[in-house]
Design an enzyme around this catalytic site. Structure first.
Site, PDB file in Angstrom:
ATOM      1  N   TYR A 142       0.851  -1.189   0.000  1.00  0.00           N
ATOM      2  CA  TYR A 142       0.000   0.000   0.000  1.00  0.00           C
ATOM      3  C   TYR A 142       0.885   1.237   0.000  1.00  0.00           C
ATOM      4  O   TYR A 142       1.877   1.301   0.738  1.00  0.00           O
ATOM      5  CB  TYR A 142      -0.894   0.010   1.252  1.00  0.00           C
ATOM      6  N   ASP A 236       9.311   2.601  -0.157  1.00  0.00           N
ATOM      7  CA  ASP A 236       8.283   3.277   0.624  1.00  0.00           C
ATOM      8  C   ASP A 236       8.492   2.863   2.083  1.00  0.00           C
ATOM      9  O   ASP A 236       8.048   1.803   2.508  1.00  0.00           O
ATOM     10  CB  ASP A 236       6.892   2.877   0.124  1.00  0.00           C
ATOM     11  N   LYS A 264       4.267   8.721   8.898  1.00  0.00           N
ATOM     12  CA  LYS A 264       4.022   8.100  10.197  1.00  0.00           C
ATOM     13  C   LYS A 264       5.034   8.524  11.283  1.00  0.00           C
ATOM     14  O   LYS A 264       4.880   9.609  11.821  1.00  0.00           O
ATOM     15  CB  LYS A 264       3.920   6.585  10.030  1.00  0.00           C
TER      16      LYS A 264
HETATM   17  C1  LIG Z   1       0.292   4.588   5.745  1.00  0.00           C
HETATM   18  C2  LIG Z   1       1.068   4.334   4.513  1.00  0.00           C
HETATM   19  C3  LIG Z   1       1.059   5.217   3.428  1.00  0.00           C
HETATM   20  C4  LIG Z   1       0.118   6.390   3.362  1.00  0.00           C
HETATM   21  O1  LIG Z   1       0.371   7.336   4.339  1.00  0.00           O
HETATM   22  P1  LIG Z   1      -0.798   8.370   4.731  1.00  0.00           P
HETATM   23  O2  LIG Z   1      -0.122   9.316   5.669  1.00  0.00           O
HETATM   24  O3  LIG Z   1      -1.874   7.557   5.352  1.00  0.00           O
HETATM   25  O4  LIG Z   1      -1.229   9.019   3.464  1.00  0.00           O
HETATM   26  C5  LIG Z   1       1.933   4.995   2.385  1.00  0.00           C
HETATM   27  N1  LIG Z   1       2.747   3.937   2.384  1.00  0.00           N
HETATM   28  C6  LIG Z   1       2.770   3.053   3.400  1.00  0.00           C
HETATM   29  C7  LIG Z   1       3.739   1.924   3.353  1.00  0.00           C
HETATM   30  C8  LIG Z   1       1.916   3.201   4.482  1.00  0.00           C
HETATM   31  O5  LIG Z   1       1.909   2.292   5.449  1.00  0.00           O
END
Ligand SMILES: *Cc1c(COP(=O)(O)O)cnc(C)c1O
Length: 427
Positions: A142, A236, A264
């Site tokens: 994701y 990511d 995060k």
């Molecule tokens: C949470 C998440 C996102 C998106 O971040 P948001 O601040 O919710 O837009 C992107 N990549 C990964 C791996 C994530 O866990």
């Protein structure tokens, strides 16, 4: 009717589904959400006064626990000085330096306001740099909710993605290829069939299909193919960054991506994201280069304050990582032993401090493996754990988030409650 239910009824009138992010609705575990009043350390308290040991931890940002005084210290003074200016501040520079020094492969970083923005922007830079359009992502990873990334693999042998959401035009995802995580053969086939891939983006340890660890061979092959094909490799690290270790997955695996995305943890609980890379990529970004990307509240003083405090505490207390790993290892071992002894069709999966339970007894290496899980059993399990005062992610396909505030006693209690719950379900 308890207070959570009352608020939920009201919420549904004014907010779609009553929530501002879908997983919060507890839909996949078939329950109504609890509404939270406050959190402290490893615990949160709902509006009805129930206390829960929390394994969501805001989905990762709260690696130091809820409302950690070392993080919130000084926030009132920041507010008193002003919360946003639209002109630069010194703390943004400190933040950027902190991230670049922590994360070996990148020279420069740009702050944004969410992980979604970070991945979307990094892909734009990669496309601008390479003058190519195609991107490759992996099923089960994701990367936020931008249009081009809301895709799943098409039927049969098609590697082209199809939108996973109405409202995403097919044309928007026509350049998004979807590969199989951990599948080297599939990766080579995709590169053979497409000589025009601008970027590959992946979670270097997947945390959004439950916790799935990549093989070293997969990562190495990815690095090799990207270098060979002038394709930008983007890690990511929105979950893994500053969680697996201070240097993220890149440090843990010793594999250097070309660019990386964060979110995060680096916001310490406030809305933040960031993307960075080697100077040659970041020089593409406006105002130096022509790849446009902007943000009214990007790098705002409140988020920078909380984020920077979090990062500095982590830097000065690296044993937090070994302690979290130790606790996750205890969870893994004790629960797996119990599962084995009682021949329960559930398995643990862990990498460093990232951990989860899969309700299947097969090996977990790919999205296909994960999809074999019994989500109804997970829903039962979630409810039993909630009733016993432990808040797990309200969906099978999520990792459990530990924090430095989770004590050995918390872990022991969790193991006891997991055993009780599994016994109740499988006896
Ligand atoms: C949470 C998440 C996102 C998106 O971040 P948001 O601040 O919710 O837009 C992107 N990549 C990964 C791996 C994530 O866990």
């Amino acid at each position: 009717m308890n207070k959570s239910k009352e608020i939920y009824q009201e919420a549904k009138k004014y907010i779609p589904g009553g929530v501002n992010s879908p997983v919060r609705a507890f839909k996949s575990v078939g329950l109504d959400p609890v509404f939270i009043e406050r959190g402290k350390g490893a615990h949160i308290y709902d509006v009805d006064g129930n206390k829960y040991l929390d394994y969501i931890c805001s989905w990762g940002p709260l690696i130091l626990g809820h409302s950690n005084e070392l993080v919130t210290e000084g926030i009132a003074e920041v507010v008193a000085r002003g919360t946003s200016y639209g002109v630069p501040t010194k703390i943004e520079v400190e933040m950027a330096k902190e991230i670049c020094e922590a994360y070996g492969p990148i020279d420069m970083v740009r702050m944004v306001n969410s992980g979604t923005e970070a991945t979307m922007s990094a892909l734009r830079v990669a496309r601008g740099y390479t003058s190519k359009d195609k991107i490759l992502k992996f099923e089960g990873c994701y990367h936020g909710h931008s249009d081009a990334l809301l895709v799943k693999s098409g039927s049969g042998t098609l590697t082209y993605g199809v939108p996973t959401s109405p409202g995403v035009p097919a044309d928007t995802v026509k350049d998004t290829l979807v590969g199989k995580y951990n599948d080297i053969e599939n990766l080579n086939e995709i590169f053979k069939a497409n000589n025009d891939i601008a970027a590959v983006i992946l979670e270097p340890v997947a945390g959004n299909m439950g916790v799935v660890t990549p093989s070293m061979e997969f990562l190495k092959e990815l690095r090799r193919l990207c270098t060979e094909n002038n394709t930008v490799l983007i890690f990511d690290e929105v979950i893994t960054g500053f969680r697996l270790s201070y240097g993220g997955a890149a440090e843990v695996f010793g594999i250097e991506p070309d660019m990386a995305c964060f979110g995060k943890i680096i916001g310490g609980g406030l809305p933040v994201g960031a993307y960075g890379g080697k100077k040659r990529f970041m020089d593409m970004v406006s105002p130096i280069g022509n790849v446009y990307q902007a943000g009214t509240l990007s790098g705002n003083p409140l988020a920078m304050h909380m984020g920077l405090k979090t990062l500095r505490i982590l830097k000065e207390n690296k044993d937090i990582y070994s302690q979290m790993e130790r606790k996750a290892t205890i969870l893994e071992k004790e629960i797996q032993d119990f599962i084995d002894e009682n021949k329960i069709p559930v398995r643990t999966n862990r990498f460093k401090g990232m951990f989860c339970l899969f309700f299947t007894d097969g090996d977990i290496e790919s999205f296909d493996d994960v999809m074999k899980c019994d989500t109804e059993k997970y829903a039962m399990f979630f409810k039993k754990m909630l009733d016993k005062g432990i808040l797990l992610p309200p969906a099978q396909f999520e990792g459990w988030f530990l924090s430095s505030a989770h004590t050995d006693e918390d872990v022991e209690l969790t193991i006891e409650k997991v055993k009780e719950s599994l016994r109740e379900i499988y006896n």
